[in-house]
Write an enzyme that holds these catalytic residues in place. Structure first.
Site, PDB file in Angstrom:
ATOM      1  N   ARG A   1       0.803  -1.228   0.000  1.00  0.00           N
ATOM      2  CA  ARG A   1       0.000   0.000   0.000  1.00  0.00           C
ATOM      3  C   ARG A   1       0.829   1.268   0.000  1.00  0.00           C
ATOM      4  O   ARG A   1       0.492   2.223  -0.700  1.00  0.00           O
ATOM      5  CB  ARG A   1      -1.058  -0.011   1.091  1.00  0.00           C
ATOM      6  CG  ARG A   1      -0.567  -0.121   2.491  1.00  0.00           C
ATOM      7  CD  ARG A   1      -1.508  -0.939   3.310  1.00  0.00           C
ATOM      8  NE  ARG A   1      -1.201  -2.352   3.124  1.00  0.00           N
ATOM      9  CZ  ARG A   1      -2.067  -3.337   3.201  1.00  0.00           C
ATOM     10  NH1 ARG A   1      -3.308  -3.081   3.464  1.00  0.00           N
ATOM     11  NH2 ARG A   1      -1.682  -4.574   3.037  1.00  0.00           N
TER      12      ARG A   1
ATOM     13  N   LYS B   1      25.233  -5.317  -6.401  1.00  0.00           N
ATOM     14  CA  LYS B   1      26.608  -5.500  -6.872  1.00  0.00           C
ATOM     15  C   LYS B   1      27.609  -5.003  -5.846  1.00  0.00           C
ATOM     16  O   LYS B   1      28.796  -4.893  -6.131  1.00  0.00           O
ATOM     17  CB  LYS B   1      26.821  -4.731  -8.183  1.00  0.00           C
ATOM     18  CG  LYS B   1      25.981  -5.218  -9.334  1.00  0.00           C
ATOM     19  CD  LYS B   1      26.353  -4.428 -10.581  1.00  0.00           C
ATOM     20  CE  LYS B   1      25.481  -4.795 -11.757  1.00  0.00           C
ATOM     21  NZ  LYS B   1      25.678  -3.857 -12.869  1.00  0.00           N
TER      22      LYS B   1
HETATM   23  C1  NCD Z   1       3.446  -1.323   8.000  1.00  0.00           C
HETATM   24  C2  NCD Z   1       4.917  -1.174   7.776  1.00  0.00           C
HETATM   25  O1  NCD Z   1       5.473  -1.625   6.775  1.00  0.00           O
HETATM   26  O2  NCD Z   1       5.498  -0.543   8.629  1.00  0.00           O
HETATM   27  N1  NCD Z   1       2.636  -1.359   6.899  1.00  0.00           N
HETATM   28  C3  NCD Z   1       2.363  -0.227   6.175  1.00  0.00           C
HETATM   29  O3  NCD Z   1       3.238   0.451   5.696  1.00  0.00           O
HETATM   30  N2  NCD Z   1       1.071   0.143   6.042  1.00  0.00           N
HETATM   31  C4  NCD Z   1       3.105  -2.288   9.058  1.00  0.00           C
HETATM   32  C5  NCD Z   1       3.474  -3.741   8.893  1.00  0.00           C
HETATM   33  O4  NCD Z   1       4.308  -4.116   8.068  1.00  0.00           O
HETATM   34  O5  NCD Z   1       2.924  -4.530   9.675  1.00  0.00           O
END
Ligand code: NCD
Length: 319
Positions: free
Chosen positions: A68, A96
């Site tokens: 997302r 690399k």
């Molecule tokens: C989170 C992240 O990557 O910090 N997700 C996100 O960016 N919406 C939380 C997760 O990975 O659980």
């Protein structure tokens, strides 16, 4: 309370975290995001594709998986008319043996207008920002911060509750490894929310109470949920745990999954949030995630609006 100064530009050239932002910066980002929202209080509207940032280029450098956040930045940039270039990890020179700094300096030499970075190392965006003039946006650094997530969370809470001040926000699950939790601590605390942490005791350290005012590490998930206005679930980040804390996902779910029964402890109009990716049946029950109380899809929608606002503010469209 004294009237806050209204800013028209951010006080910072980068978005490294919530902690370095002033309250006025946060207000400016949220009010700018409002004009890009596609849905507020049940009303849907179509945001036309704008050309505000046409001719500008955004570079995305994601060194950790993302669905997302990456797509949301990409859509935000495209809706403003920007060109987007993604660094493909597998094919990049980091593989690399080139240092991260040299890779970023190379990207910066091509003069993009902003660079979004996600990296497993806490503090990496801050380090890079000291070596480049290009605005850096932190899309998650290790276990440290994930500022765009906290901003979209704040916008979503305000859409549903009208304010942050005085709310009880329960943040539940794997708090220890969560950069989302840390960014939310700084933002929610700054705007007067009370934050109740709940989850497996090793993942809810008592020391976190010192990270910002208004945080309470509760003894149980149930105690944190009691009377909450907002319930924010977090994923168990198995990839950041050196030794497994639970015999199985089912064992974790038995004690810590947000079921309808547990949610009944919160206020009857409490909203349910999750930054995603959520593990259905492990950190949140399907019936809760799919219920009208869940504002998870609204969080995702607001993510695009918040990132459009940040691109507008940081790439100098208002300068
Ligand atoms: C989170 C992240 O990557 O910090 N997700 C996100 O960016 N919406 C939380 C997760 O990975 O659980």
């Amino acid at each position: 309370m004294a009237a806050r100064k209204v800013l028209t530009r951010l006080s910072q050239p980068h978005l490294l975290g919530i902690e370095p932002l002033s309250s006025e910066d946060i207000e400016l980002i949220l009010s700018t995001a409002q004009k890009y929202q596609t849905r507020t209080a049940g009303e849907t509207r179509t945001v036309p594709r704008l050309d505000l940032l046409a001719g500008k280029t955004l570079v995305l450098a994601f060194f950790e998986p993302s669905t997302r956040t990456r797509i949301s930045f990409e859509m935000a940039a495209q809706r403003l008319g920007m060109d987007v270039v993604s660094l493909g990890l597998e094919a990049s020179s980091v593989q690399k043996g080139e240092s991260l700094l040299d890779t970023i300096k190379t990207l910066a030499a091509m003069r993009p207008d902003a660079l979004v970075i996600r990296h497993q190392g806490s503090g990496v965006p801050h380090f890079l920002a000291r070596h480049t003039e290009v605005p850096i946006l932190n899309a998650g650094d290790g276990m440290h911060e994930h500022p765009t997530q906290a901003l979209l969370d704040a916008l979503t809470i305000r859409d549903h509750k009208g304010r942050l001040d005085g709310l009880k926000v329960a943040i539940l699950g794997d708090i220890l490894h969560s950069r989302v939790a840390r960014s939310n601590f700084h933002l929610l605390s700054r705007f007067g929310a009370r934050i109740a942490l709940g989850g497996p005791p090793p993942l809810v350290p008592k020391e976190f109470e010192r990270l910002a005012p208004g945080i309470i590490a509760c003894r149980s998930l149930e105690e944190a949920l009691e009377g909450a206005d907002v319930v924010m679930m977090l994923r168990v980040q198995l990839e950041r745990q050196r030794e497994p804390l639970f015999a199985s996902p089912a064992e974790y779910a038995r004690h810590y999954c947000l079921t309808a029964e547990r949610l009944a402890l919160a206020k009857s109009d409490a909203i349910v949030m999750h930054p995603g990716p959520f593990l259905r049946g492990i950190d949140i029950a399907g019936e809760v995630a799919d219920s009208p109380r869940s504002v998870i899809p609204h969080q995702v929608e607001n993510g695009v609006a918040v990132r459009m606002a940040l691109l507008e503010l940081l790439t100098g469209a208002q300068a």
